[in-house]
Scaffold this active site. Structure first.
Site, PDB file in Angstrom:
ATOM      1  N   ASP A   1      -2.478  -6.849  -5.111  1.00  0.00           N
ATOM      2  CA  ASP A   1      -3.638  -6.853  -4.232  1.00  0.00           C
ATOM      3  C   ASP A   1      -3.297  -7.862  -3.141  1.00  0.00           C
ATOM      4  OD1 ASP A   1      -6.037  -7.342  -2.918  1.00  0.00           O
ATOM      5  OD2 ASP A   1      -7.249  -7.179  -4.737  1.00  0.00           O
TER       6      ASP A   1
ATOM      7  N   LYS B   1      -8.215  -4.400  12.427  1.00  0.00           N
ATOM      8  CA  LYS B   1      -6.928  -3.792  12.796  1.00  0.00           C
ATOM      9  C   LYS B   1      -6.241  -4.581  13.899  1.00  0.00           C
ATOM     10  CE  LYS B   1      -5.142  -0.832  11.293  1.00  0.00           C
ATOM     11  NZ  LYS B   1      -4.271  -0.703  10.089  1.00  0.00           N
TER      12      LYS B   1
ATOM     13  N   GLY C   1       2.633   4.768   3.793  1.00  0.00           N
ATOM     14  CA  GLY C   1       3.507   3.788   3.144  1.00  0.00           C
ATOM     15  C   GLY C   1       4.531   4.449   2.251  1.00  0.00           C
TER      16      GLY C   1
ATOM     17  N   TYR D   1     -14.192  -2.827  12.081  1.00  0.00           N
ATOM     18  CA  TYR D   1     -12.873  -2.230  11.808  1.00  0.00           C
ATOM     19  C   TYR D   1     -11.879  -2.564  12.913  1.00  0.00           C
ATOM     20  CZ  TYR D   1      -9.251   1.341  11.214  1.00  0.00           C
ATOM     21  OH  TYR D   1      -8.056   1.988  11.073  1.00  0.00           O
TER      22      TYR D   1
ATOM     23  N   GLY E   1       0.805  -1.221   0.000  1.00  0.00           N
ATOM     24  CA  GLY E   1       0.000   0.000   0.000  1.00  0.00           C
ATOM     25  C   GLY E   1       0.835   1.267   0.000  1.00  0.00           C
ATOM     26  N   ALA E   2       1.962   1.247  -0.705  1.00  0.00           N
ATOM     27  CA  ALA E   2       2.913   2.369  -0.613  1.00  0.00           C
ATOM     28  C   ALA E   2       2.841   3.343  -1.779  1.00  0.00           C
ATOM     29  CB  ALA E   2       4.340   1.820  -0.489  1.00  0.00           C
ATOM     30  N   SER E   3       1.738   3.354  -2.495  1.00  0.00           N
ATOM     31  CA  SER E   3       1.628   4.305  -3.610  1.00  0.00           C
ATOM     32  C   SER E   3       1.326   5.714  -3.121  1.00  0.00           C
ATOM     33  CB  SER E   3       0.556   3.845  -4.599  1.00  0.00           C
ATOM     34  OG  SER E   3      -0.701   3.723  -3.958  1.00  0.00           O
ATOM     35  N   ARG E   4       0.899   5.839  -1.854  1.00  0.00           N
ATOM     36  CA  ARG E   4       0.593   7.154  -1.285  1.00  0.00           C
ATOM     37  C   ARG E   4       0.589   7.043   0.234  1.00  0.00           C
ATOM     38  NH1 ARG E   4      -4.502   5.290  -3.397  1.00  0.00           N
ATOM     39  NH2 ARG E   4      -4.094   6.412  -5.333  1.00  0.00           N
ATOM     40  N   GLY E   5       0.388   8.173   0.890  1.00  0.00           N
ATOM     41  CA  GLY E   5       0.193   8.184   2.334  1.00  0.00           C
ATOM     42  C   GLY E   5       1.396   7.759   3.147  1.00  0.00           C
TER      43      GLY E   5
END
Length: 408
Positions: free
Chosen positions: A71, A169, A20, A165, A14-18
């Site tokens: 994914d 987590k 990560g 949720y 999940g490192a394409s943004r944010g």
């Protein structure tokens, strides 16, 4: 300048943004090899960044990068990405399980497909990616797994508002707890990291609006905390539930103002979920003072009278939502705001149509929220506001109130 992570390979989901991506960029400054494992190959209509744009940023920062379409629910895609990483860089030294899905909905308002999505990305995804990377981590001289998940806290407060949720987590956190012990003989450090305050990312902004930035920190605080964890000897640092600012303070970094999105508001940041047992009960005298100050004042009536003057067809077109307010305390009552039908309407009692969301809070907090003293997102995260129904519709309220307040 080459640093402690020079030549080491990080596999980050999940490192394409944010957060990560922020961790990837921090490691790239040392000359690390980064595997961007995320789904976003094509631009998202509302969120910036893809695995390819993130890869360019990593390389510009001084690292090498391999973008992989992954994914984390797909075992084949995960295995292929790990094999590609080993082929490109010779192994894997660090795994950061950052990919996550969120839905802050109550039990009755959580669709099973959303429940399954959170379970499959958060808990199962973390387990799967860890499982596939572990044979290669065992070969590393300083192997680490870092899960971006909260400390395990069995307070009923953190389950009551969004049990689905929380379970998802906490599943990531239980992976950290169990694997830390399981792979201690192999010298693999397995830890979890969580923020003290809200972290402002594009995804959070899409959910709650740009106003959330004023009470949040930048993703870089998580990136710096992760860096200090991942550069420690793995055999001496495992099984911990780290909090970002605690990590930095242990490194002698006490001035955290630079991490605030709004430095002038650095001492008024919104706490993130799962730390402590939830909001402390109000002092008895404060409750008495609150009741005394509002009783008979008709504050709620005045608010809705003022809102009624601003309701119009243009506002209905922009919002498209029906709100039901259940007010408790000194000015107990039920009110509605229909910004979905006709020219809109508001008043006491339930709306004629089914509400999209129901908001429940004490009259004192309600008055503070509509007068601008308390932000809806802050009220929700601290338990002063309970929301049932469509959360995104509820979050529109913050922007709506800012607009209304300027006209009142």
């Amino acid at each position: 300048m080459m640093g402690k992570l020079a030549g080491r390979t990080l596999f980050i989901t999940g490192a394409s943004r944010g957060i990560g991506k922020a961790i990837a960029l921090r490691a790239a400054q040392d000359g690390a090899n980064i595997v961007i494992a995320a789904k976003t190959a094509e631009p998202h209509p509302k969120l910036p960044g893809t695995i390819y744009t993130a890869a360019k940023e990593v390389e510009a920062a001084g690292g090498k990068c391999l973008p992989c379409i992954v994914d984390v629910r797909d075992e084949k895609q995960v295995s292929e990405a790990v094999e590609a990483a080993v082929k490109a860089f010779g192994g894997i030294d660090i795994l950061v399980n950052n990919a996550s899905a969120i839905s802050l909905t109550s039990t009755l308002d959580t669709e099973m497909k959303r429940y399954d999505l959170m379970q499959n990305i958060n808990t199962r995804g973390t387990f799967l990616v860890s499982k596939v990377c572990l044979p290669y981590l065992k070969k590393s001289s300083n192997p680490h797994i870092l899960n971006l998940s909260p400390p395990l806290n069995m307070s009923k407060f953190w389950f009551s508002h969004h049990v689905a949720y929380t379970i998802a987590k906490y599943g990531m956190s239980m992976c950290a707890l169990g694997m830390a012990e399981e792979f201690a003989p192999d010298g693999i450090a397995v830890n979890a990291l969580w923020p003290r305050t809200a972290i402002h990312t594009a995804a959070i902004e899409m959910l709650s609006g740009p106003e959330s930035a004023s009470v949040s920190r930048k993703p870089e605080i998580m990136a710096d905390a992760a860096y200090y964890i991942l550069t420690k000897p793995s055999r001496t640092c495992s099984g911990n539930f780290f909090i970002d600012d605690d990590v930095l303070k242990a490194e002698g970094i006490t001035d955290l103002v630079k991490y605030a999105c709004d430095p002038s508001n650095a001492d008024k940041l919104m706490p993130d979920f799962f730390l402590g047992n939830g909001p402390e009960p109000e002092d008895l005298q404060k409750v008495k003072d609150s009741v005394k100050s509002t009783k008979g004042a008709g504050g709620i009536v005045k608010i809705f009278n003022a809102i009624e003057k601003q309701v119009n067809a243009d506002l209905v077109k922009k919002v498209q939502g029906i709100y039901l307010f259940q007010v408790t305390g000194a000015e107990e009552g039920v009110w509605h705001l229909d910004l979905k039908n006709g020219n809109g309407s508001t008043g006491q009692g339930k709306p004629e149509a089914t509400p999209d969301c129901t908001l429940t809070m004490d009259s004192k907090n309600f008055f503070d929220m509509f007068s601008g003293k308390l932000k809806p997102s802050a009220a929700f995260m601290t338990g002063k506001l309970k929301i049932a129904g469509n959360l995104q519709t509820a979050m529109k309220l913050e922007k709506l109130m800012s607009s209304l307040k300027s006209k009142m």
